[in-house]
Scaffold this motif. Structure first.
Motif, PDB file in Angstrom:
ATOM      1  N   UNK A 153      56.373  32.544 123.594  1.00 38.76           N
ATOM      2  CA  UNK A 153      56.300  31.606 122.090  1.00 38.76           C
ATOM      3  C   UNK A 153      55.223  30.492 122.537  1.00 38.76           C
ATOM      4  N   UNK A 154      54.408  30.024 121.523  1.00 39.99           N
ATOM      5  CA  UNK A 154      53.758  29.125 121.479  1.00 39.99           C
ATOM      6  C   UNK A 154      54.020  27.937 120.548  1.00 39.99           C
ATOM      7  N   UNK A 155      53.190  27.074 120.665  1.00 39.86           N
ATOM      8  CA  UNK A 155      53.375  26.010 119.615  1.00 39.86           C
ATOM      9  C   UNK A 155      53.169  26.164 118.242  1.00 39.86           C
ATOM     10  N   UNK A 156      52.460  27.299 118.096  1.00 38.15           N
ATOM     11  CA  UNK A 156      52.266  27.888 116.382  1.00 38.15           C
ATOM     12  C   UNK A 156      52.994  29.071 116.315  1.00 38.15           C
ATOM     13  N   UNK A 157      53.928  29.435 117.000  1.00 42.66           N
ATOM     14  CA  UNK A 157      54.735  30.628 116.705  1.00 42.66           C
ATOM     15  C   UNK A 157      54.881  31.731 117.940  1.00 42.66           C
ATOM     16  N   UNK A 158      55.450  32.667 117.703  1.00 38.89           N
ATOM     17  CA  UNK A 158      55.733  33.946 118.570  1.00 38.89           C
ATOM     18  C   UNK A 158      54.508  34.859 118.640  1.00 38.89           C
ATOM     19  N   UNK A 159      53.979  35.306 119.719  1.00 37.48           N
ATOM     20  CA  UNK A 159      53.192  36.365 119.827  1.00 37.48           C
ATOM     21  C   UNK A 159      53.960  37.548 120.569  1.00 37.48           C
ATOM     22  N   UNK A 160      53.991  38.745 119.824  1.00 37.42           N
ATOM     23  CA  UNK A 160      54.603  39.913 120.488  1.00 37.42           C
ATOM     24  C   UNK A 160      53.789  41.113 120.089  1.00 37.42           C
ATOM     25  N   UNK A 161      53.998  42.134 120.994  1.00 38.91           N
ATOM     26  CA  UNK A 161      53.193  43.358 120.903  1.00 38.91           C
ATOM     27  C   UNK A 161      54.255  44.653 121.365  1.00 38.91           C
ATOM     28  N   UNK A 162      54.287  45.561 120.454  1.00 36.93           N
ATOM     29  CA  UNK A 162      54.772  46.708 120.560  1.00 36.93           C
ATOM     30  C   UNK A 162      53.835  48.203 120.882  1.00 36.93           C
ATOM     31  N   UNK A 163      53.839  48.790 121.747  1.00 35.71           N
ATOM     32  CA  UNK A 163      52.718  49.916 122.241  1.00 35.71           C
ATOM     33  C   UNK A 163      53.587  51.157 122.403  1.00 35.71           C
TER      34      UNK A 163
ATOM     35  N   UNK B 149      56.426  31.934 109.981  1.00 36.83           N
ATOM     36  CA  UNK B 149      55.071  31.297 109.638  1.00 36.83           C
ATOM     37  C   UNK B 149      54.381  31.052 111.076  1.00 36.83           C
ATOM     38  N   UNK B 150      53.589  31.098 111.185  1.00 38.27           N
ATOM     39  CA  UNK B 150      53.041  31.029 112.669  1.00 38.27           C
ATOM     40  C   UNK B 150      53.078  32.308 113.572  1.00 38.27           C
ATOM     41  N   UNK B 151      53.916  33.211 113.450  1.00 40.61           N
ATOM     42  CA  UNK B 151      53.923  34.339 114.372  1.00 40.61           C
ATOM     43  C   UNK B 151      52.760  35.298 114.143  1.00 40.61           C
ATOM     44  N   UNK B 152      52.691  36.001 115.227  1.00 43.60           N
ATOM     45  CA  UNK B 152      51.673  37.208 115.151  1.00 43.60           C
ATOM     46  C   UNK B 152      52.333  38.163 115.905  1.00 43.60           C
ATOM     47  N   UNK B 153      52.698  39.288 115.164  1.00 39.02           N
ATOM     48  CA  UNK B 153      53.226  40.724 115.766  1.00 39.02           C
ATOM     49  C   UNK B 153      51.899  41.655 115.603  1.00 39.02           C
ATOM     50  N   UNK B 154      52.067  42.482 116.714  1.00 34.57           N
ATOM     51  CA  UNK B 154      51.063  43.749 116.571  1.00 34.57           C
ATOM     52  C   UNK B 154      51.831  44.879 117.304  1.00 34.57           C
ATOM     53  N   UNK B 155      51.735  45.985 116.507  1.00 39.82           N
ATOM     54  CA  UNK B 155      52.450  47.171 116.839  1.00 39.82           C
ATOM     55  C   UNK B 155      51.055  48.352 116.827  1.00 39.82           C
ATOM     56  N   UNK B 156      51.217  49.090 117.904  1.00 41.28           N
ATOM     57  CA  UNK B 156      50.097  50.137 118.014  1.00 41.28           C
ATOM     58  C   UNK B 156      50.535  51.371 118.587  1.00 41.28           C
ATOM     59  N   UNK B 157      50.130  52.520 118.062  1.00 40.74           N
ATOM     60  CA  UNK B 157      50.710  53.876 118.410  1.00 40.74           C
ATOM     61  C   UNK B 157      49.304  54.895 118.543  1.00 40.74           C
ATOM     62  N   UNK B 158      49.561  55.513 119.726  1.00 38.59           N
ATOM     63  CA  UNK B 158      48.443  56.421 119.919  1.00 38.59           C
ATOM     64  C   UNK B 158      48.727  57.584 120.409  1.00 38.59           C
ATOM     65  N   UNK B 159      48.591  58.702 119.418  1.00 40.72           N
ATOM     66  CA  UNK B 159      49.086  60.021 119.486  1.00 40.72           C
ATOM     67  C   UNK B 159      47.978  60.924 119.923  1.00 40.72           C
TER      68      UNK B 159
ATOM     69  N   UNK C 246      58.139  29.434 108.487  1.00 36.85           N
ATOM     70  CA  UNK C 246      58.393  28.788 109.720  1.00 36.85           C
ATOM     71  C   UNK C 246      58.246  27.338 110.062  1.00 36.85           C
ATOM     72  N   UNK C 247      58.175  27.016 111.025  1.00 37.16           N
ATOM     73  CA  UNK C 247      58.128  25.439 111.419  1.00 37.16           C
ATOM     74  C   UNK C 247      56.813  24.804 111.244  1.00 37.16           C
ATOM     75  N   UNK C 248      55.885  25.955 111.077  1.00 36.26           N
ATOM     76  CA  UNK C 248      54.405  25.362 110.893  1.00 36.26           C
ATOM     77  C   UNK C 248      53.916  25.803 109.208  1.00 36.26           C
ATOM     78  N   UNK C 249      52.842  25.510 108.952  1.00 32.46           N
ATOM     79  CA  UNK C 249      52.080  26.031 107.672  1.00 32.46           C
ATOM     80  C   UNK C 249      51.257  27.126 107.808  1.00 32.46           C
ATOM     81  N   UNK C 250      51.400  27.624 109.110  1.00 32.52           N
ATOM     82  CA  UNK C 250      50.173  28.615 109.327  1.00 32.52           C
ATOM     83  C   UNK C 250      51.072  30.228 108.728  1.00 32.52           C
TER      84      UNK C 250
END
Length: 255
Positions: free
Chosen positions: A1-11, A58-68, A87-91
């Motif tokens: 987690x960062x000051x502006x939200x959660x960054x998370x990735x699934x592959x 608000x402020x989170x950034x999620x990324x999901x990727x699939x490669x077939x 969220x806690x920010x206006x982003x």
């Protein structure tokens, strides 16, 4: 987690296992994104995305990727709807989906609805790269607000390339602060659930589907290349799902 939200990735990576099935050599997630393998059928592997925490906020950034990869078959769903919240920010929150499907491979991307709660702001991008003989079923369903509440703001862009050529690139903005007319008769016409279904089949190149109206507020159109697109709006998520399911049954009767 960062000051502006959660960054998370699934592959997710799917490969032909050489025995008539599909292996998943990569199945990784972090934070709120937890992909889990479930029982498949035939040569198909199935994965469910489980939300390990609320969001995106608000402020989170999620990324999901699939490669077939070539010869593999993968079906991806989700355990529940995704709920975008303020969220806690206006982003704004961001949710990015990146899908790649090789020749002779198949991907069914069938998540549950994405709901934009009141006062939330979410931007979703989906980018799909398909080889010329890849097969795809992709469903997107978005709901503006929970029952009885005002909608959040939603921005959405879907880009699809087949054999390196763009066949679809569309963008939508709706909800408070979006350009005027988003709720008018030319766009949502007062509806709060919107969705689309993209079906890519090599055989559509020689025999394109015919454009038609599906249900009360859905339309089916052929795209350049071996693809067809259904776009629909509805008063609620249940009616929207029914229209998209009916359209999929007509387009892909052996599914």
């Amino acid at each position: 987690m960062t000051a502006t939200g959660v960054r998370a990735t699934a592959r997710i990576a799917a490969r032909d296992d050489g025995r008539g099935g599909t292996a998943l050599p990569v199945l990784d997630g972090e934070g709120p994104l937890a992909p889990r393998r479930t029982r498949g059928s035939g040569g198909e592997a199935r994965v469910v995305l489980v939300g390990a925490m609320s969001g995106p906020l608000g402020g989170d950034h999620f990324t999901v990727g699939a490669d077939v990869a070539e010869g593999a078959r993968l079906r991806v769903g989700s355990a529940a709807a995704t709920l975008a919240l303020p969220g806690p920010t206006k982003e704004p929150a961001r949710y990015d989906v990146r899908l790649t499907v090789a020749d002779g491979a198949e991907l069914q991307w069938l998540p549950e609805q994405l709901i934009c709660a009141a006062a939330s702001e979410l931007y979703v991008t989906t980018r799909v790269e398909l080889a010329p003989t890849a097969r795809l079923v992709l469903r997107e369903e978005q709901v503006l607000g929970r029952a009885g509440e005002e909608p959040g703001r939603l921005g959405s862009r879907l880009t699809v390339r087949i054999g390196g050529r763009t066949v679809l690139d569309q963008e939508l903005a709706c909800g408070p602060g979006a350009p005027g007319g988003w709720d008018g008769p030319a766009v949502l016409s007062g509806h709060r659930a919107l969705g689309q279904l993209l079906v890519v089949r090599p055989e559509f190149a020689a025999a394109p589907v015919a454009p038609c109206v599906v249900g009360e507020s859905a339309v089916l159109v052929p795209l350049s290349g071996p693809a067809a697109l259904v776009t629909a709006v509805a008063p609620d998520a249940l009616l929207l799902r029914g229209m998209l399911d009916d359209a999929l049954g007509a387009l892909d009767p052996l599914r």
